[in-house]
Design a protein around this motif. Sequence first.
Motif, short mmCIF file in Angstrom:
data_model
loop_
_atom_site.label_atom_id
_atom_site.label_comp_id
_atom_site.label_asym_id
_atom_site.label_seq_id
_atom_site.Cartn_x
_atom_site.Cartn_y
_atom_site.Cartn_z
N GLU A 88 0.84 -1.19 0.00
CA GLU A 88 0.00 0.00 0.00
C GLU A 88 0.88 1.24 0.00
O GLU A 88 1.79 1.38 0.81
N LEU A 89 0.58 2.15 -0.92
CA LEU A 89 1.26 3.44 -1.00
C LEU A 89 0.48 4.50 -0.22
O LEU A 89 -0.75 4.47 -0.21
N GLY A 90 1.20 5.45 0.37
CA GLY A 90 0.52 6.54 1.07
C GLY A 90 -0.49 6.03 2.06
O GLY A 90 -1.62 6.52 2.14
N ALA A 91 -0.07 5.04 2.87
CA ALA A 91 -1.02 4.30 3.70
C ALA A 91 -1.58 5.10 4.86
O ALA A 91 -2.64 4.76 5.38
N GLY A 92 -0.89 6.16 5.29
CA GLY A 92 -1.35 6.88 6.47
C GLY A 92 -1.32 5.95 7.67
O GLY A 92 -0.29 5.39 8.03
N GLY A 93 -2.48 5.72 8.26
CA GLY A 93 -2.57 4.78 9.38
C GLY A 93 -2.67 3.34 8.96
O GLY A 93 -2.65 2.44 9.80
N GLY A 94 -2.82 3.09 7.64
CA GLY A 94 -2.81 1.72 7.14
C GLY A 94 -4.18 1.11 6.91
O GLY A 94 -4.30 -0.12 6.81
N LEU A 95 -5.21 1.93 6.78
CA LEU A 95 -6.58 1.42 6.67
C LEU A 95 -6.73 0.31 5.63
O LEU A 95 -7.21 -0.79 5.93
N VAL A 96 -6.34 0.57 4.39
CA VAL A 96 -6.62 -0.38 3.31
C VAL A 96 -5.78 -1.65 3.47
O VAL A 96 -6.30 -2.77 3.43
N GLY A 97 -4.48 -1.48 3.66
CA GLY A 97 -3.62 -2.64 3.79
C GLY A 97 -3.98 -3.52 4.97
O GLY A 97 -3.97 -4.76 4.86
N LEU A 98 -4.30 -2.91 6.09
CA LEU A 98 -4.66 -3.69 7.27
C LEU A 98 -5.99 -4.41 7.07
O LEU A 98 -6.15 -5.56 7.49
N ALA A 99 -6.95 -3.76 6.41
CA ALA A 99 -8.22 -4.42 6.12
C ALA A 99 -8.01 -5.64 5.22
O ALA A 99 -8.60 -6.70 5.44
N VAL A 100 -7.16 -5.49 4.22
CA VAL A 100 -6.86 -6.61 3.31
C VAL A 100 -6.16 -7.73 4.07
O VAL A 100 -6.49 -8.92 3.93
N ALA A 101 -5.19 -7.38 4.90
CA ALA A 101 -4.47 -8.40 5.67
C ALA A 101 -5.41 -9.14 6.62
O ALA A 101 -5.25 -10.34 6.87
N LYS A 102 -6.38 -8.42 7.15
CA LYS A 102 -7.29 -8.99 8.13
C LYS A 102 -8.40 -9.82 7.48
O LYS A 102 -8.82 -10.84 8.04
N GLY A 103 -8.87 -9.39 6.32
CA GLY A 103 -10.05 -10.01 5.75
C GLY A 103 -9.86 -10.82 4.50
O GLY A 103 -10.76 -11.57 4.10
N CYS A 104 -8.72 -10.71 3.84
CA CYS A 104 -8.47 -11.46 2.61
C CYS A 104 -7.54 -12.63 2.88
O CYS A 104 -6.79 -12.64 3.86
N ALA A 105 -7.59 -13.61 2.00
CA ALA A 105 -6.74 -14.79 2.15
C ALA A 105 -5.35 -14.47 1.60
O ALA A 105 -5.03 -14.79 0.46
#
Length: 237
Positions: A88-105
């Motif tokens: 994830e680029l420009g993640a800030g607090g990491g919303l998108v990347g963390l959601a993907v890590a948490k909810g995707c396989a």
Amino acid sequence: MLPPQQPPSPDSPELSPLAIGEDFAPLPAYKAAGTTEIGFEGLLAEPLRLHEDLASGCGGQTWPAGMVLAKHMLRYRRDGVREARILELGAGGGLVGLAVAKGCAVENPLYITDQVEMHSLMEHNIGLNGLEGKVKAAILNWGEPLPHDIVEFKPDVILAADCVYFEPAFPLLLATLSDLLKLCPSATIYFCFKKRRRADMQFLKKAQKMFKVTEVQDEDRPIFSREGLFLFTFQAA
């Protein structure tokens, strides 16, 4: 499977970011520092915990394009990124990347990246969600050579949400996107942004000259497009 979708009218301001007038969308109100739980309308079995803090910059706040992109990945790419190398680029607090890590396989480590000012917030949010073994926080400055660990990682799925907000950074962001696609020509960049001013469209026009740009189908598209939000994939031309 994505639902069938009629092609947008080229003259429709609802579905065409190029048709929206200047100063279409104001910036959201700034929030006080705090921790919130985000369930993405039931797309996560357990809500994501995210600490927001603007002390280090505007990236410390949750922005609307991040919500759109995270929901899209959870709804449509949950199993398709199993073997992907995600950054994830420009993640800030990491919303998108963390959601993907948490909810995707996801089987590989996942990188969330931003400037050094955001590093401690990214690390904090990784810990809040117990994702220390799955997610790594890294510093990646747009326009500079890619860090060695990112070059070695060779990401093939890049997530970028709300990265279009500061016009002087546009050439730097385009350079980094280009570098990532040169590093892995088969990579796909999922790019979501909110149009706020006319200059944002100059970024999109330049991207269309450099990359293969495709608008992404999503069942929420009629809703978020009315709010000036747009979701694309960028691929090597």
